[in-house]
Design an enzyme around this catalytic site. Sequence first.
Site, PDB file in Angstrom:
ATOM      1  N   SER A 243       8.779  35.416  31.971  1.00  0.00           N
ATOM      2  CA  SER A 243       9.937  35.656  32.411  1.00  0.00           C
ATOM      3  C   SER A 243      10.977  36.099  31.255  1.00  0.00           C
ATOM      4  CB  SER A 243      10.625  34.413  32.858  1.00  0.00           C
ATOM      5  OG  SER A 243      11.907  34.321  33.418  1.00  0.00           O
ATOM      6  N   ASP A 472       9.729  36.985  43.895  1.00  0.00           N
ATOM      7  CA  ASP A 472       9.792  36.155  42.556  1.00  0.00           C
ATOM      8  C   ASP A 472      11.484  35.911  42.914  1.00  0.00           C
ATOM      9  OD1 ASP A 472      10.769  35.365  39.977  1.00  0.00           O
ATOM     10  OD2 ASP A 472       8.637  36.116  39.276  1.00  0.00           O
ATOM     11  N   HIS A 500       7.827  31.885  41.019  1.00  0.00           N
ATOM     12  CA  HIS A 500       8.163  32.749  39.770  1.00  0.00           C
ATOM     13  C   HIS A 500       7.003  32.727  38.702  1.00  0.00           C
ATOM     14  CE1 HIS A 500      10.403  34.330  36.322  1.00  0.00           C
ATOM     15  NE2 HIS A 500      10.811  33.110  35.812  1.00  0.00           N
TER      16      HIS A 500
END
Length: 530
Positions: A243, A472, A500
């Site tokens: 991320s 996602d 995610h």
Amino acid sequence: MRKPVLALCTATVLLTGAVGCSSDDRPDQRAPSESPGGDSQSPPPEAPDAPVLEPLPEEIPEELEPYYTQQLEWESCGFGFECATMRVPLDYENVDPEQDLELAVTRSASSDPAQRIGSLLINPGGPGASAVDFAQSSASYIFAPEVTARYDVVAVDPRGTGGSEPVECLSGPEMDEFTLNDRTPDSPEEIDALRAAFEEFADSCAEASGELLGHISTIESARDMDVLRALLGDDQLHYLGYSYGTKLGAVYAGLFPQRVGRLVLDGAIDPRFGTLDTDRQQAGGFETAFRSFAEDCATRPDCPLGTEGGDDASQRLSDFFEQLDAEPLPTSDPDRPLTESLATTGVAEAMYAEFLWEQLREALRAAMVDGDGDPLLALADEYNSREPDGSYGTDMFAFPAISCLDSPAGNETEEDVEENLASYEEASPTFGRDFAWATLQCGVWPVEPTGAPVTITAEGANDIVVVGTTRDPATPYAWAQGLADQLDSGVLLTYDGDGHTAYGGTSPCIDQAVNAYLLDGQTPAEGTTC
């Protein structure tokens, strides 16, 4: 909608061991399927022109030599890890040893030193999550034994986070009040109240954290990683970032392309987009994830959103949010009713991992049918890093502090939000309004941004693997496509699925492809999809 507790969420995702790939669990060349809430085969949105991030000189400046040559003093700290602290300058452009920061570092030695490749630095994202906590709690679940046999697993808490002189802001009780604020104001009075809440938050951070607030940018943290690389004795940096950790890794590659080893960027961020576009696209990512959840929910006998899914489910949830806006539900804590904002946060929490969908169904049913707000409040508390004792994780403070420093605000005023509100609601009928008003926080931030959108080419770097998940919520798949495309040596690896991030237990197919790269330098074939 931001996710400051990504470290915890990623860890739980990786523990599930969900299946995802072709039938023989080997990478194939399938195209991603169309998701219920959006078409993952659509081309990525056209990115605006952004200047290329220029690399730093290869030679280490004289004033930085003491940092690159310091000796780390390692001590056992449990979980099979050692811990140390490293010194870095507060301001790389104006080095003053009296202002040095101390960053928390941890490592777990490779189990087969004779076959050791080097150190593998990991970061769970956020921004603001503790990489040290993540490594110590999750490394044994993320990595196969053959990876930890050949790498020392290393983590450093980025400046302003975790054990590295964290940003400080509101107290626990003050945070409870802050999270009760209405993030979808319907009147001038409610707009004024929201702005006042953001200003109070920002002022508390400035008072408690001082000069640190101006020196916790991603570029500065990437430079810290290069210091750590040298102290670990590695000529090149091997790295796994999730991320926001993908932005950190990509910025490192842009600044130090000649020192890039094997980089894996999972759940990628496209650094070319400004805050306004990023927020709207992320709202769309959450909408896609919600539609996927709603389609699944519609097949269950206990689904409180009906049997139609799609627009019908979105409307039912929006109607429920509107009811909460007028009259919050009671919970077991009389001072913390389930408001519209907390309910929205609870739903968002469950979008991060498919295994949370059952918990969300039960929580929605408890709230919508039984009038019990506790289960959704529990999901919101997970999202907000609220501990059982009422304290909050420092990632709640580091997230806006880093984000607002890295890029100019998309909406600086209430008028800006109202002007752009329709575009947020178009991107996400379910979450768009909440996303739009939340952006006002950076508009009142007390420190001017030092960063801006950039294109990262990292010309001359070794192959960099970018992993994208088609549905996602927090980092839309298009961002992975965009990052892989702009990197001169970027290679896209796709997981056709929900949740995610993907590496480390979600898909054996993804794990196999990434491990082959980490262990043997074998880059996935272009177009590989699991």
